[in-house]
Design a protein around this motif. Structure first.
Motif, PDB file in Angstrom:
ATOM      1  N   UNK A 122       0.754  -1.355  -0.113  1.00 60.93           N
ATOM      2  CA  UNK A 122       0.057  -0.099  -0.212  1.00 60.93           C
ATOM      3  C   UNK A 122       1.011   1.617  -0.406  1.00 60.93           C
ATOM      4  N   UNK A 123       0.580   2.549  -1.544  1.00 63.84           N
ATOM      5  CA  UNK A 123       1.421   3.587  -1.368  1.00 63.84           C
ATOM      6  C   UNK A 123       1.007   4.123  -0.170  1.00 63.84           C
ATOM      7  N   UNK A 124       1.851   5.860   0.366  1.00 64.80           N
ATOM      8  CA  UNK A 124       1.259   6.110   1.442  1.00 64.80           C
ATOM      9  C   UNK A 124      -0.211   6.676   0.881  1.00 64.80           C
ATOM     10  N   UNK A 125      -1.015   6.738   1.870  1.00 68.05           N
ATOM     11  CA  UNK A 125      -2.397   6.903   1.672  1.00 68.05           C
ATOM     12  C   UNK A 125      -3.774   6.241   1.638  1.00 68.05           C
ATOM     13  N   UNK A 126      -2.952   4.856   0.827  1.00 67.18           N
ATOM     14  CA  UNK A 126      -3.784   3.537  -0.414  1.00 67.18           C
ATOM     15  C   UNK A 126      -4.256   2.578   1.253  1.00 67.18           C
ATOM     16  N   UNK A 127      -4.825   1.696   0.865  1.00 66.45           N
ATOM     17  CA  UNK A 127      -4.902   0.742   1.522  1.00 66.45           C
ATOM     18  C   UNK A 127      -5.458   0.738   2.761  1.00 66.45           C
ATOM     19  N   UNK A 128      -4.354  -0.081   3.625  1.00 62.37           N
ATOM     20  CA  UNK A 128      -4.884  -0.202   5.635  1.00 62.37           C
ATOM     21  C   UNK A 128      -3.825   1.052   5.900  1.00 62.37           C
ATOM     22  N   UNK A 129      -2.847   1.909   4.730  1.00 63.35           N
ATOM     23  CA  UNK A 129      -1.810   2.893   4.966  1.00 63.35           C
ATOM     24  C   UNK A 129      -3.122   3.947   5.660  1.00 63.35           C
ATOM     25  N   UNK A 130      -2.851   4.360   6.757  1.00 63.75           N
ATOM     26  CA  UNK A 130      -3.532   5.741   7.158  1.00 63.75           C
ATOM     27  C   UNK A 130      -3.943   6.847   7.056  1.00 63.75           C
ATOM     28  N   UNK A 131      -2.447   7.339   6.486  1.00 60.60           N
ATOM     29  CA  UNK A 131      -2.372   8.550   6.039  1.00 60.60           C
ATOM     30  C   UNK A 131      -3.267   9.523   5.221  1.00 60.60           C
ATOM     31  N   UNK A 132      -3.920  10.700   5.563  1.00 60.60           N
ATOM     32  CA  UNK A 132      -4.570  11.449   5.115  1.00 60.60           C
ATOM     33  C   UNK A 132      -4.104  11.735   3.739  1.00 60.60           C
ATOM     34  N   UNK A 133      -4.806  11.066   2.474  1.00 56.51           N
ATOM     35  CA  UNK A 133      -4.206  11.182   1.094  1.00 56.51           C
ATOM     36  C   UNK A 133      -3.774  12.942   1.001  1.00 56.51           C
TER      37      UNK A 133
END
Length: 332
Positions: A122-133
């Protein structure tokens, strides 16, 4: 009448063979344990060989090596694990905009069943990555999970890096940054852009076209991220994909960050890695064939392959996609 009056080692071997041919790791391992603990029989060499073959083909090479360490006889002729390691390929699968590692589940499971290593991230903000896009900001930040994965590879490990759609930008970034860790870069209907400002301008136009067409919209008016409208995704992404995959995607799609798509790459790093482009043909309603051809012309890859699928061949034509990935890997 009892068809089998006594259960002997041959009986269990036949059942193990059946589970092995079906690729049923759980059932095969359960039966192997049951032979000893439930039926109080000693394992024979053919039981070990059968289970080792099952584990190796399914990609559980570490488990197979653990099993070899327990065999009560010389294991010199049980080198199916070593052979499997020699033939196996490490694939790293990179999703496109709004998607996540989840979109590769058909492809990754099939490759693992064939004995290959697979990482889908999961790239940053995608999938289970929790960062706000909306807070990602740059391609470098967006690609950080992939960068960390490549940095964690053992010194002798090289990967076939596969990027879908927007994931092509991250593939290009990694090819330039870590060429020594990459066997090949595969662009699956992906943005394979020229170096420098020209590539950045093309990417900006792609984003503008998606917004203008009504397929995407900015998140809360912010130009830092956008999302795909759920009433449009089946038409443009999954028009020949199974309905259950469409519903899965609708439940998991997330906003995608928007950033400068400029990547500066060189002939001495990026240029040393063989690149392959897999075109999606007339059924792809999002990334039209003519637009794919334009990118291929601008930065010609080593080889162009094709799949007559929608924009999501990992759902609609996953078997054919796996075959093409294996064909690429075989030629390396």
């Amino acid at each position: 009448m009892n068809l089998v009056e006594t259960l002997d080692d041959v009986t269990f071997w036949c059942v193990l063979l059946a589970w092995s041919h079906k690729g049923e790791v759980f059932h095969g391992r359960s039966l192997f344990r049951s032979i000893h603990f439930d039926f109080e029989m000693a394992h024979k060499k053919h039981h070990y060989i059968c289970l080792l073959g099952l584990l190796s083909r399914a990609g559980y090479l570490n488990k197979a090596e653990e099993l070899i360490a327990t065999v009560p006889f010389a294991a010199g002729n049980l080198d199916c694990v070593g052979e499997a390691r020699k033939k196996s390929v490490h694939f790293v699968l990179v999703h496109g905009a709004g998607h996540g590692a989840w979109c590769w589940y058909k492809v990754s499971s099939r490759l693992r069943q064939m004995g290959h290593y697979v990482d889908s991230i999961d790239l940053t903000s995608a999938g289970i990555n929790s960062q706000d896009a909306t807070t990602v900001g740059t391609l470098e930040n967006y690609t950080t999970p992939l960068t960390q994965l490549i940095q964690s590879l053992s010194p002798d490990d090289k990967v076939v890096l596969v990027g879908h759609s927007l994931g092509g930008l991250s593939v290009t970034y990694i090819l330039e940054k870590f060429p020594e860790k990459i066997m090949a870069g595969v662009y699956l209907a992906a943005v394979m852009l020229p170096s420098g400002p020209d590539g950045g301008a093309i990417f900006s136009q792609i984003v503008a076209n998606l917004i203008a067409s009504g397929i995407s919209s900015f998140v809360n008016g912010s130009t830092a991220a956008a999302y795909f409208k759920l009433d449009q995704v089946q038409k443009y992404f999954y028009n020949i994909s199974p309905l259950e995959n469409v519903e899965l995607a609708k439940s998991l799609l997330k906003p995608c960050p928007i950033f400068d798509g400029t990547v500066n790459f060189t002939s001495t790093r990026y240029g040393t890695i063989p690149r392959y482009f897999i075109k999606t043909l007339s059924k792809d309603k999002l990334f039209l064939s003519a637009n794919q051809e334009d990118l291929i012309r601008r930065t010609p890859p080593k080889e162009v392959l094709s799949i007559d699928s929608d924009h999501s061949p990992f759902f609609s034509k996953h078997d054919q996609l796996v075959r093409q990935l294996l064909e690429i890997a075989k030629g390396l």
